[in-house]
Each structure stands twice: as structure tokens, then as C-alpha cells.
Scaffold this active site. Structure first.
Site, short mmCIF file in Angstrom:
data_model
loop_
_atom_site.label_atom_id
_atom_site.label_comp_id
_atom_site.label_asym_id
_atom_site.label_seq_id
_atom_site.Cartn_x
_atom_site.Cartn_y
_atom_site.Cartn_z
N ASN A 11 43.83 12.96 -65.12
CA ASN A 11 44.93 12.29 -65.81
C ASN A 11 44.31 11.31 -66.81
OD1 ASN A 11 47.17 10.86 -66.60
ND2 ASN A 11 47.51 9.87 -64.62
N TRP A 12 44.33 11.69 -68.08
CA TRP A 12 43.67 10.86 -69.09
C TRP A 12 44.49 9.63 -69.49
CZ3 TRP A 12 41.20 14.69 -73.23
CH2 TRP A 12 40.14 15.38 -72.61
N LYS A 13 45.76 9.58 -69.06
CA LYS A 13 46.63 8.44 -69.39
C LYS A 13 46.63 8.21 -70.91
CE LYS A 13 45.81 6.67 -64.79
NZ LYS A 13 45.79 5.54 -63.88
N HIS A 99 54.55 9.38 -61.95
CA HIS A 99 53.34 8.56 -61.77
C HIS A 99 53.77 7.10 -61.61
CE1 HIS A 99 49.62 6.45 -62.56
NE2 HIS A 99 48.99 7.57 -62.23
N GLU A 101 52.74 4.48 -62.82
CA GLU A 101 52.82 3.71 -64.07
C GLU A 101 54.13 4.02 -64.80
OE1 GLU A 101 48.99 4.93 -65.50
OE2 GLU A 101 48.05 3.70 -63.94
N GLU A 169 49.43 8.90 -54.09
CA GLU A 169 48.66 7.91 -54.85
C GLU A 169 49.10 6.50 -54.46
OE1 GLU A 169 46.77 9.59 -58.63
OE2 GLU A 169 48.68 8.73 -59.16
N GLY A 175 43.05 2.66 -60.02
CA GLY A 175 42.30 1.88 -61.00
C GLY A 175 41.70 0.60 -60.45
N SER A 215 41.32 5.84 -57.42
CA SER A 215 39.90 5.48 -57.42
C SER A 215 38.99 6.56 -56.83
CB SER A 215 39.67 4.13 -56.73
OG SER A 215 40.34 3.10 -57.45
P1 PGA Z 1 42.33 6.19 -60.94
O1 PGA Z 1 43.81 6.68 -61.35
O2 PGA Z 1 41.56 7.42 -60.52
O3 PGA Z 1 41.79 5.56 -62.19
O4 PGA Z 1 42.49 5.23 -59.82
C1 PGA Z 1 44.48 7.69 -60.63
C2 PGA Z 1 45.82 7.95 -61.26
O5 PGA Z 1 46.43 7.01 -61.77
O6 PGA Z 1 46.29 9.10 -61.26
#
Ligand code: PGA
Length: 261
Positions: A11-13, A99, A101, A169, A175, A215
């Protein structure tokens, strides 16, 4: 026991900052995968504007493309939105939905369920994220995941299940460098499977893949897979470094081989 071939999603966001950087990263991953990956399904979810160019860089489809969001309608007066038919027309085969976010930006369980329906009805893969904000000693985090799943399953039909992927998640792990332990991830996998069995039946458990995200790094991937028996990972930060991402895929590969033998 895992029942499916592993699935690793990057997931490159909101990264990288330009199309040329996105192409360079994609090509580095493609090159690394030529040697590493055979048994693992790999999807990359870049920002929308990069999708069609990256699709051209993966003519064999060895690296699949996913989107980071979708609108439930196919077309219409929805400024700023992108639909599943549009995404499919540029080679997208899966969509990340709900997600944390996006949930933090106002996406509700009902919206997640509607978007998931649009994707499943469109014969694409729906990768739906669930997870608690924090852990507490009374186990309330199970209730959070349960209510997210119940809202999602209210619209899902049994014949859609093989196109549904659940990504557990925990928000506190995203993150932050604070990965869930393999035991935590395993316990949540079992809990999700119980909810699936209660809503559908025990056969349904085999159809839905359950991933872990939060993470994931090359140094914890193997232990997480072996200890939790999840079906793969949703990887954020570490998917932006080609070598790190390839190492994670290689861990999934090793694990797939060892659990098959
Ligand atoms: P992360 O993000 O691996 O940077 O913790 C995972 C995600 O948000 O899908």
C-alpha cells in the site's frame, strides 16, 4: 493452518511524489521478483494517477494492481471520485477498502459495506481493513472488530466470499514500528474466522483470506507468518523500499514452501 497461497500487498498511500519515481520503484520491485517470487500473489496499490502507467510495466500481470479506494457508483455526479469500472479499465484487479486512514477521514462501516459490494459485484478482489485503535485488558478490541465485520457481512453473499480478503490492521501498529505479536495476530485470525463461520458456515472460512498489516518489515515477516498463520500481509512503509518489500515476499515464499511440504 493456512489454506490459500500467500498474498502480499504493497500500500503505497500518498507516495512516491512523482510518476517517474513510481515507475522506478515498480521496476525495482519487478526485477527483484523475477528471482524471488513464484508462489506468492503480489499486488501493489499506488495512487490513482500512476495506475495505468504501471499497468504497462507489468504486461504479464505478475504484479497485480490494486486501488486504495473506490466509489460505490459506476458513473455520475460525484466530483473527485473514482469507480470500479474505471479502475478495471486501467488494469486494476483489487481495491483496498476501509483503510483506517480513510475511516479516520469519515468513512463509516456502512460506506465500507457499500464499496465492498460494488467491488465484489464487479468480480474484483475486495481487501477490507478492520482493526482497533487501541488494546485494552478487557478485550474490547474484539468488539470493535466484530462490529466492523458484522456491518460488512450484512451485504455479502456466500458466492462472493472467494473475492473477499480481510486485512487485520490494528491502528496502533500502523506506521509506528509496534507490530502485533504473532500470537495477537493468530488470536485475531481465529476470532475473525469464528465470525465468518457464525455468519455463513465453516466452509466459508476456507474461502476468505486473512492478512495482517501494521509495521510489517523484513525482520519480522517470517516470524509473523509462521506464528500467526495469516495468509499474507498488507504492507505500508516497507513497500516503498524495493529490497525490503522483496524480502517480505521472499519470507512468504519460504513459508508457503515449508507449510506445503
Ligand atoms: P505500515 O502500514 O506497514 O507502514 O505500518 C500498513 C498499512 O497502513 O496498510
Amino acid at each position: 493452518m493456512r489454506s490459500q497461497i500467500p498474498l502480499v500487498i504493497g500500500n503505497w498511500k500518498l507516495n512516491p511524489a512523482s510518476l517517474s519515481d513510481a515507475k522506478a520503484l515498480f521496476l525495482d520491485i519487478r526485477k527483484g521478483l523475477r528471482r524471488a517470487q513464484q508462489k506468492t500473489e503480489v499486488l501493489i496499490a499506488p495512487p490513482f494517477p500512476y495506475l495505468s502507467e504501471l499497468q504497462r510495466l507489468s504486461p504479464s500481470g505478475r504484479i497485480g494492481l490494486a486501488a486504495q479506494d473506490v466509489h460505490p457508483a459506476a458513473t455520475g455526479a460525484f466530483t473527485g471520485e473514482v469507480s470500479l469500472p474505471m479502475l478495471k479499465s486501467v488494469g486494476v484487479s483489487g481495491v483496498i477498502i476501509g483503510h483506517s486512514e480513510r475511516r479516520a477521514a469519515g468513512e463509516t462501516d456502512e460506506m465500507v459495506a457499500e464499496k465492498t459490494q460494488a467491488v465484489l459485484k464487479g468480480q474484483s478482489l475486495a481487501i477490507v481493513c478492520v482493526g482497533e485503535t487501541k488494546r485494552d485488558s478487557q478485550g474490547h478490541y474484539f468488539n470493535v472488530v466484530e462490529s466492523q465485520l458484522k456491518a460488512l457481512f450484512s451485504l455479502v453473499t456466500p458466492n462472493q466470499l472467494s473475492r473477499l480478503v480481510i486485512a487485520y490492521e490494528p491502528i496502533w501498529a500502523i506506521g509506528t514500528g509496534n507490530t502485533a505479536t504473532a500470537e495477537d495476530a493468530h488470536e485475531m485470525k481465529m476470532f475473525i474466522q469464528k465470525i465468518v463461520a457464525d455468519r455463513f458456515n465453516r466452509q466459508a472460512i476456507k474461502k476468505i483470506r486473512i492478512l495482517y498489516g501494521g509495521s510489517v518489515k523484513k525482520d519480522n515477516a517470517e516470524e509473523l507468518l509462521a506464528g500467526s498463520q495469516v495468509d499474507g500481509f498488507l504492507v505500508g512503509g516497507a513497500s516503498l523500499k524495493a529490497k525490503e518489500f522483496i524480502s517480505i515476499i521472499a519470507s512468504a515464499e519460504t513459508y508457503a514452501k515449508s507449510s506445503a511440504s
